[in-house]
Motif scaffolding. Structure first.
Motif, mmCIF file in Angstrom:
data_model
loop_
_atom_site.group_PDB
_atom_site.id
_atom_site.type_symbol
_atom_site.label_atom_id
_atom_site.label_comp_id
_atom_site.label_asym_id
_atom_site.label_seq_id
_atom_site.Cartn_x
_atom_site.Cartn_y
_atom_site.Cartn_z
ATOM 1 N N GLY A 238 0.848 -1.186 0.000
ATOM 2 C CA GLY A 238 0.000 0.000 0.000
ATOM 3 C C GLY A 238 0.887 1.241 0.000
ATOM 4 O O GLY A 238 1.665 1.440 0.932
ATOM 5 N N THR B 204 -5.364 7.830 3.828
ATOM 6 C CA THR B 204 -5.249 6.430 3.413
ATOM 7 C C THR B 204 -5.862 5.496 4.443
ATOM 8 O O THR B 204 -6.395 4.443 4.099
ATOM 9 N N ILE C 297 -8.647 2.812 3.238
ATOM 10 C CA ILE C 297 -8.530 1.378 3.517
ATOM 11 C C ILE C 297 -9.772 0.868 4.243
ATOM 12 O O ILE C 297 -10.304 -0.200 3.945
ATOM 13 N N ILE D 232 -3.636 -5.984 1.889
ATOM 14 C CA ILE D 232 -2.419 -5.177 1.927
ATOM 15 C C ILE D 232 -1.414 -5.790 2.897
ATOM 16 O O ILE D 232 -1.761 -6.118 4.044
ATOM 17 N N LEU E 105 -2.577 4.182 -2.558
ATOM 18 C CA LEU E 105 -3.588 4.633 -1.603
ATOM 19 C C LEU E 105 -3.625 6.155 -1.499
ATOM 20 O O LEU E 105 -4.690 6.758 -1.418
#
Length: 384
Positions: free
Chosen positions: A312, A319, A323, A332, A371
């Motif tokens: 990632g 981020t 996620i 990830i 990301l």
């Protein structure tokens, strides 16, 4: 939260109930500590009375910011952007009475350094301990407290003539009580002083799908129209407004006491554009939700169909929210970031380790998902 953060109305209509998430920037040195982070709800709502877009939920401000890791100098291009803001502000005023500058939410002092190097007396206010410590270490006088009308009264005792400029960069959206905050600014403004505010501009950010700007730290989402009315209610006005592409879309306003300066035509241009690009909070958020759901489905399909996990790229607060909302933590292996303060730490709740771009795993892993997509051009060069 039962009341609007500005007008205190209780008529808050929920437009989007996002997935519960941990506070996004609380990276921890120990994996177990990171895993113990609790998920919190957050819902985007619109005030039926003043049309202000905001989170309906209360958040733990101290829990988010006392140990906040982010520092301005790590964000690519931000110092250069702040220098442009500084030049614009200085160009709007030829004479200064106190030669004092106050920056609220001053972080590591990067913005104030611009003015300090030009002979101004500068003062920062920053609630997060690490950035405030860094600013004081580099010679930028910084108060490690949360700004409020009450704090402004104590500051005014030391600076009775006030400040020529009070700046607020990417902080106003993080304030629980916007009315109290702006009243504190008005209290410290010199007779001829200016206010400079830079904030994320959601009509632009959300139009490019930047849903990960929504998080527990961003409590309020401002249009120029909102800010014009807010300034007017505390006997201030906005003279100039400018849009930029920075951070997916930002708005910079310059204002002060009423009738202090001629209004720029940029105000009417941006206000007109808002009516076209963001006709209502409901329609705007519905469009963002649909585009986010589509992107999530496409992303999960790609990651799920591949064998093994992905690197990632990016370990920021945004981020963390991406996620979580996309539900891809299981896909990830670790996060890659150039912020040394986060390297060797673990992301909140999902406990994904943060490694540097120089790590040997970068050479062996074959797949990476971007990301921190707002910085794709810069990060892509580092990861290749």
């Amino acid at each position: 939260m039962s009341q609007c953060r500005w007008c205190k109305s209780e008529k808050l209509g929920v437009l989007w109930d996002l997935l519960e998430a941990p506070y996004g920037d609380l990276f921890q040195r120990l994996r177990q500590t990171a895993q113990s982070a609790q998920k919190q709800s957050f819902r985007v709502a619109s005030c039926d009375s003043c049309n202000l877009l905001q989170l309906k939920d209360e958040t733990d401000i101290n829990g988010q910011y006392d140990n906040y890791l982010y520092q301005t100098n790590i964000t690519v291009g931000l110092s250069e952007y702040y220098a442009k803001i500084g030049e614009r502000v200085l160009g709007a005023r030829k004479e200064f009475s106190t030669h004092r500058i106050l920056d609220i939410g001053s972080n590591d002092g990067s913005f104030l350094e611009f003015f300090s190097s030009r002979g101004f007396q500068v003062l920062g206010i920053e609630p997060a301990r690490a950035p405030a410590f860094a600013a004081n270490n580099r010679g930028i006088d910084t108060i490690n407290k949360y700004f409020s009308l009450e704090l402004s009264e104590s500051i005014k005792q030391e600076y009775p003539l006030g400040f020529d400029l009070i700046s607020v960069n990417y902080t106003l959206a993080n304030v629980p009580d916007v009315h109290d905050f702006l009243a504190g600014i008005e209290n410290l403004l010199s007779i001829t002083g200016m206010i400079s505010i830079v904030t994320g501009y959601h009509p632009d950010q959300f139009s490019v799908g930047m849903f990960d700007y929504i998080g527990h730290d961003h409590l309020t989402y401002f249009k120029l129209n909102n800010l014009v009315h807010m300034f007017s209610e505390i006997e201030l006005e906005i003279f100039e407004a400018n849009r930029s592409e920075y951070k997916g879309g930002s708005l910079h306003i310059i204002g002060g006491r009423k009738d202090l300066a001629k209004k720029s035509s940029s105000l009417s241009y941006i206000l007109q554009r808002e009516q076209w690009s963001w006709p209502s909070n409901r329609s705007g958020i519905n469009a963002l939700k649909k585009s986010t759901d589509r992107a999530k489905e496409e992303c999960k399909k790609i990651l799920d169909e591949s064998q093994g996990k992905w690197l990632g790229i990016g370990a920021s607060i945004s981020t963390s929210y991406l996620i979580n909302q996309f539900e891809i933590a299981q896909n990830i292996s670790c996060l890659v970031d150039d912020d040394e303060r986060k390297q060797g730490k673990y992301s909140p709740y999902y406990a994904l380790e943060v490694i540097p771009f120089s790590h040997e795993r970068i050479q062996t892993e074959k797949r990476a998902v971007m990301l921190a997509w707002q910085h794709t051009n810069v990060l892509d060069r580092k990861s290749t």
